[in-house]
Design a protein around this motif. Structure first.
Motif, PDB file in Angstrom:
ATOM      1  N   PHE A  27      62.286  25.919  26.148  1.00  0.00           N
ATOM      2  CA  PHE A  27      61.600  27.191  26.355  1.00  0.00           C
ATOM      3  C   PHE A  27      62.215  27.956  27.525  1.00  0.00           C
ATOM      4  O   PHE A  27      62.413  29.174  27.458  1.00  0.00           O
ATOM      5  CB  PHE A  27      60.104  26.983  26.613  1.00  0.00           C
ATOM      6  N   ALA A  71      58.666  35.350  30.791  1.00  0.00           N
ATOM      7  CA  ALA A  71      58.318  34.095  30.124  1.00  0.00           C
ATOM      8  C   ALA A  71      56.972  34.165  29.409  1.00  0.00           C
ATOM      9  O   ALA A  71      56.797  33.582  28.339  1.00  0.00           O
ATOM     10  CB  ALA A  71      58.325  32.947  31.133  1.00  0.00           C
ATOM     11  N   ALA A 103      56.391  33.246  25.578  1.00  0.00           N
ATOM     12  CA  ALA A 103      55.506  32.129  25.259  1.00  0.00           C
ATOM     13  C   ALA A 103      54.495  32.512  24.182  1.00  0.00           C
ATOM     14  O   ALA A 103      54.212  31.729  23.272  1.00  0.00           O
ATOM     15  CB  ALA A 103      54.786  31.656  26.515  1.00  0.00           C
ATOM     16  N   GLU A 152      54.319  30.601  20.611  1.00  0.00           N
ATOM     17  CA  GLU A 152      53.087  29.931  20.168  1.00  0.00           C
ATOM     18  C   GLU A 152      52.684  30.401  18.777  1.00  0.00           C
ATOM     19  O   GLU A 152      52.265  29.601  17.926  1.00  0.00           O
ATOM     20  CB  GLU A 152      51.962  30.198  21.167  1.00  0.00           C
TER      21      GLU A 152
END
Length: 201
Positions: free
Chosen positions: A18, A29, A33, A37
């Motif tokens: 990641f 970030a 993220a 997800e």
């Protein structure tokens, strides 16, 4: 962060952490993220220590790339790619000359030789920036390649010359290879097409 952008970044890397993904996307970030997800939850990506696409993810990416191509001026992009080809050939020569000297591995003990190669890289970089700007005028997400190449070049010019050709990091060579792949895709070509025409990297 668009689904296409994240899926394409992971495809180009194959397997990526990641942290590496957020860095290569040059994005916050938190935003990355959230998209990651969603992609994992929808079965398009496998999570864990490293991220990679599932078969469904690859199929979805192919659909998104096809949709992207239908919305751009194919003739204009083909012209941009024609401008890229000779610059690509020059970059391959720079990378080769950095690694080899007179047909032997370059031991980097000749500072004048290395400086001359890096001067060629800096000249070539300016040509590449113009091409990326033209490509991004049609496919805006490609604009990030200017940032990534500049970031690598800044490291090289500060003395961290491993950022020219080292694999497994966003070195100049790594980013260049990915840019080449992107330009091939948006123009509707394949690596096989380019190899048969003598243009593949």
């Amino acid at each position: 962060m668009s689904e296409l952008t994240v899926l394409q970044a992971v495809r180009l890397k194959g397997r990526v952490t990641f942290t590496e993904l957020a860095a290569t996307l040059v994005e916050d970030a938190a935003g990355v993220a959230e998209t990651v997800e969603q992609l994992i939850a929808s079965g398009l990506m496998v999570g864990g220590a490293v991220l990679k696409l599932t078969d469904r993810g690859r199929a979805r990416l192919s659909e998104l790339l096809d949709e992207e191509r239908t919305g751009v001026d194919a003739t204009a992009l083909a012209a941009v790619y024609d401008e890229f080809r000779p610059v690509n050939a020059d970059f391959k020569a720079v990378a080769t000359d950095w690694q080899l000297k007179a047909g032997e591995p370059n031991t980097h003990d000749d500072s004048d030789y290395d400086a001359a190669v890096l001067n060629r890289l800096n000249d070539l970089h300016q040509r590449a920036m113009a091409i990326i700007a033209a490509a991004a005028g049609h496919v805006p997400r490609l604009g990030v390649y200017a940032v990534k190449l500049q970031r690598a070049l800044d490291k090289i010019n500060s003395g961290e010359t491993v950022w020219l050709t080292r694999p497994m990091i966003d070195s100049y060579h790594t980013v260049w290879f990915e840019l080449h792949e992107e330009l091939i895709l948006v123009t509707g070509l394949t690596r096989e097409d380019e190899a048969s025409a003598g243009h593949a990297q």
